[in-house]
Design an enzyme around this catalytic site. Structure first.
Site, PDB file in Angstrom:
ATOM      1  N   ASP A  64      10.002   3.751  13.230  1.00  0.00           N
ATOM      2  CA  ASP A  64      10.715   2.667  13.894  1.00  0.00           C
ATOM      3  C   ASP A  64      12.102   2.392  13.305  1.00  0.00           C
ATOM      4  OD1 ASP A  64       9.453   1.722  11.612  1.00  0.00           O
ATOM      5  OD2 ASP A  64       8.318   0.144  12.621  1.00  0.00           O
ATOM      6  N   ASP A  76       1.647   5.000   1.617  1.00  0.00           N
ATOM      7  CA  ASP A  76       1.399   5.939   2.709  1.00  0.00           C
ATOM      8  C   ASP A  76       1.962   7.304   2.337  1.00  0.00           C
ATOM      9  OD1 ASP A  76       0.258   3.974   4.405  1.00  0.00           O
ATOM     10  OD2 ASP A  76       2.262   3.259   4.898  1.00  0.00           O
ATOM     11  N   ASP A 133       0.856  -1.188   0.000  1.00  0.00           N
ATOM     12  CA  ASP A 133       0.000   0.000   0.000  1.00  0.00           C
ATOM     13  C   ASP A 133       0.887   1.230   0.000  1.00  0.00           C
ATOM     14  OD1 ASP A 133       0.958   0.047   2.625  1.00  0.00           O
ATOM     15  OD2 ASP A 133      -0.797  -1.030   3.346  1.00  0.00           O
TER      16      ASP A 133
HETATM   17  P1  ATP Z   1       4.175  -2.939   5.245  1.00  0.00           P
HETATM   18  O1  ATP Z   1       2.989  -2.055   4.937  1.00  0.00           O
HETATM   19  O2  ATP Z   1       4.881  -3.481   4.076  1.00  0.00           O
HETATM   20  O3  ATP Z   1       3.880  -3.952   6.270  1.00  0.00           O
HETATM   21  P2  ATP Z   1       5.196  -0.522   6.391  1.00  0.00           P
HETATM   22  O4  ATP Z   1       6.624  -0.094   6.693  1.00  0.00           O
HETATM   23  O5  ATP Z   1       4.433   0.328   5.442  1.00  0.00           O
HETATM   24  O6  ATP Z   1       5.287  -2.008   5.928  1.00  0.00           O
HETATM   25  P3  ATP Z   1       3.113  -0.012   8.264  1.00  0.00           P
HETATM   26  O7  ATP Z   1       2.723  -0.824   9.437  1.00  0.00           O
HETATM   27  O8  ATP Z   1       2.186   0.168   7.132  1.00  0.00           O
HETATM   28  O9  ATP Z   1       4.484  -0.619   7.770  1.00  0.00           O
HETATM   29  O10 ATP Z   1       3.530   1.409   8.832  1.00  0.00           O
HETATM   30  C1  ATP Z   1       3.825   2.514   7.990  1.00  0.00           C
HETATM   31  C2  ATP Z   1       5.002   3.302   8.569  1.00  0.00           C
HETATM   32  O11 ATP Z   1       4.655   3.813   9.846  1.00  0.00           O
HETATM   33  C3  ATP Z   1       6.254   2.469   8.804  1.00  0.00           C
HETATM   34  O12 ATP Z   1       7.043   2.389   7.651  1.00  0.00           O
HETATM   35  C4  ATP Z   1       6.931   3.211   9.917  1.00  0.00           C
HETATM   36  O13 ATP Z   1       7.647   4.302   9.412  1.00  0.00           O
HETATM   37  C5  ATP Z   1       5.763   3.753  10.733  1.00  0.00           C
HETATM   38  N1  ATP Z   1       5.416   2.855  11.871  1.00  0.00           N
HETATM   39  C6  ATP Z   1       4.492   1.879  11.871  1.00  0.00           C
HETATM   40  N2  ATP Z   1       4.423   1.268  13.066  1.00  0.00           N
HETATM   41  C7  ATP Z   1       5.310   1.880  13.857  1.00  0.00           C
HETATM   42  C8  ATP Z   1       5.715   1.727  15.212  1.00  0.00           C
HETATM   43  N3  ATP Z   1       5.171   0.799  15.997  1.00  0.00           N
HETATM   44  N4  ATP Z   1       6.668   2.570  15.690  1.00  0.00           N
HETATM   45  C9  ATP Z   1       7.213   3.510  14.909  1.00  0.00           C
HETATM   46  N5  ATP Z   1       6.888   3.699  13.637  1.00  0.00           N
HETATM   47  C10 ATP Z   1       5.961   2.906  13.095  1.00  0.00           C
HETATM   48 MG    MG Z   2       2.367   0.176   4.862  1.00  0.00          MG
END
Ligand code: ATP
Ligand code: MG
Length: 463
Positions: free
Chosen positions: A158, A76, A74
């Site tokens: 993170d 963001d 997705d």
């Molecule tokens: P994917 O969607 O492929 O699982 P993602 O990196 O996009 O990976 P998401 O859970 O969608 O992960 O979160 C989007 C963004 O928000 C992350 O890339 C990170 O920068 C931030 N994020 C998400 N969860 C946390 C957390 N628990 N602590 C700090 N930052 C976070």
């Molecule tokens: Mg994501």
């Protein structure tokens, strides 16, 4: 391949991952990303916000994945606009979340998630102006609803690889935390001091493992070091959040490898305490069953087939069931009620850790119940079972148990044959059962046909 992705870019080797106040900016010739690779809707959202005078970037997983040649799940967007300001720009936008507001911009089935730049609460913040603390005594962040600037936003993320911002207009990558360096070196590295970042949010331990498995990255050694020690903190995480995280861990297509990492970092026990106990008491069978179930799940995802969390949880918990049922039998309960009560207790206990919704716990129970019923095939029972909507899941589960080494006296093959048989063959198979009257009620029989028949795709049933 990565060399090619970061053409002329050379980053100095840096040991710690403190984010910088001015980002490293990689121009279009220093990386391979192009705006055309991203979702058109996401790019449109960013441009609309920029035209309205706000800062806006693609951020997080989509930038990371695209740099690695992986199709993002997705897209963001991070912006300086507040949720209300974002909503004002789009007709198809909805503000969601109470604690922390986000905006979902809808384009048919695609949703672009737009988040306002946020800030981390400082560890030693003075709470004088606010009556409610935003952290608990161990440093866990309870509220993170403070807006900030882009630099703050990078710092509160993170991992370094998740703190990359892509500016679609200039096709630049803004890197505040040496994320590009870590992508090149295939490292999952927390921003800041690892222990503190885990204390703020223990779920980051699961995320470290999830990204390591998904991207086939190593967990950088300082990021890895505190995990085993802090793993028990997962017990305090709300069970509903852990349900979501567990699905992300096991339904991303890398479940078997994720399971290895969870075991390696002692993270499996706080998620599945009863299964972890079964792994200690009956390691070979338990590990084989769970591994097969996860490998099947990975296969199905790879082939684009549907998977149901119920089947997965049924498998993860099944090895913990017999010991409990036996305990109840020792107290004088007959086998079937003992099994049912054990199932009920096990699920209730598991739900304290991971809140499995009812729409899944019911099918889990049905898959397990089916294991009691599949051996009992006399009279009309076999045909009734075949008509049961849960038959397929129950049958697949039986094959899984057999694959893991459980002895069922050929019950799986019997059912495979029965499904393939015509009416008169079926009658004969049932008659054959009652001539071995010891098993008409419960025990399975010897295989009727040679093993030449192929089993019906061992795997898991779709919902
Ligand atoms: P994917 O969607 O492929 O699982 P993602 O990196 O996009 O990976 P998401 O859970 O969608 O992960 O979160 C989007 C963004 O928000 C992350 O890339 C990170 O920068 C931030 N994020 C998400 N969860 C946390 C957390 N628990 N602590 C700090 N930052 C976070
Ligand atoms: Mg994501």
């Amino acid at each position: 391949m990565l060399k090619k992705l970061f053409k002329s870019f050379r980053s100095p080797l840096k040991r710690n991952a403190h984010s910088r106040s001015t980002p490293e900016a990689l121009g279009p010739r220093q990386h391979s990303l192009q705006r055309g690779q991203f979702s058109r809707n996401a790019v449109n959202v960013v441009e609309r916000l920029q035209h309205a005078g706000y800062q806006a970037f693609l951020v997080g997983g989509c930038v990371r994945d695209q740099l690695l040649g992986i199709t993002p799940k997705d897209f963001d967007v991070a912006t300086s606009a507040t949720p209300e300001q974002v909503r004002a720009e789009f007709r198809n936008a909805r503000v969601i979340g109470r604690r922390f507001k986000l905006v979902h911009v809808h384009f048919g089935r695609e949703i672009i998630e737009v988040a306002t730049f946020r800030s981390n609460h400082p560890q030693d913040e003075s709470e004088e102006d606010s009556h409610v603390s935003s952290r608990n005594e161990s440093g866990r962040i309870l509220r993170d609803n403070v807006y900030g600037n882009q630099e703050d936003d990078a710092q509160r993320r993170d991992f370094t690889i998740n703190a990359l911002y892509f500016d679609v207009t200039g096709e630049r990558i803004l890197d505040y935390a040496h994320g590009v360096h870590d992508i090149r070196n295939r490292l999952v590295r927390l921003i800041g001091t690892p222990e503190q970042r885990y204390l703020e949010d223990p779920v980051r331990m699961l995320r470290a493992v999830r990204f390591a498995a998904k991207l086939d990255f190593d967990i950088e050694k300082h990021t890895a070091e505190p995990i085993r020690r802090l793993a028990p903190m997962l017990r305090d995480i709300p069970s509903a959040r852990l349900f979501d995280e567990t699905l992300k861990l096991f339904l991303a297509g890398y479940a078997e490898y994720t399971f290895d990492l969870l075991l390696e970092y002692d993270l499996f026990e706080p998620l599945f305490p009863a299964s972890a106990a079964a792994l200690r008491h009956n390691p070979e069978y338990t590990e084989r069953l769970i591994r097969r179930a996860l490998a099947n799940t990975d296969d199905r995802i790879y082939q684009g087939k549907p998977v149901t969390p119920a089947f997965l949880f049924a498998a993860l918990l099944w090895p913990a069931l017999p010991a409990r049922a036996l305990q109840l039998q020792d107290r004088g309960m007959p086998p079937i009620p003992a099994m049912q009560e054990a199932a009920h207790d096990l699920i209730a206990e598991q739900c304290k850790r991971i809140a499995i919704p009812k729409r899944f716990t019911l099918p889990i129970r049905e898959i397990w119940d089916m294991q009691e019923r599949l051996p009992r095939r006399s009279g009309k029972r076999a045909d009734l079972l075949l008509e049961n909507p849960r038959f397929r899941a129950g049958y697949d589960f039986l094959l899984l148990r057999e694959d893991a080494g459980e002895k069922t006296n050929g019950l799986g093959d019997w059912w495979t044959d029965y499904q393939d048989a015509n009416d008169s063959e079926r009658r004969a198979m049932i008659r054959d059962l009652s001539s071995h009257n010891d098993e008409a009620a419960s025990g399975p029989r010897k295989r009727r046909r040679s093993g030449s028949r192929k089993r019906r795709g061992a795997g898991q049933a779709s919902e």
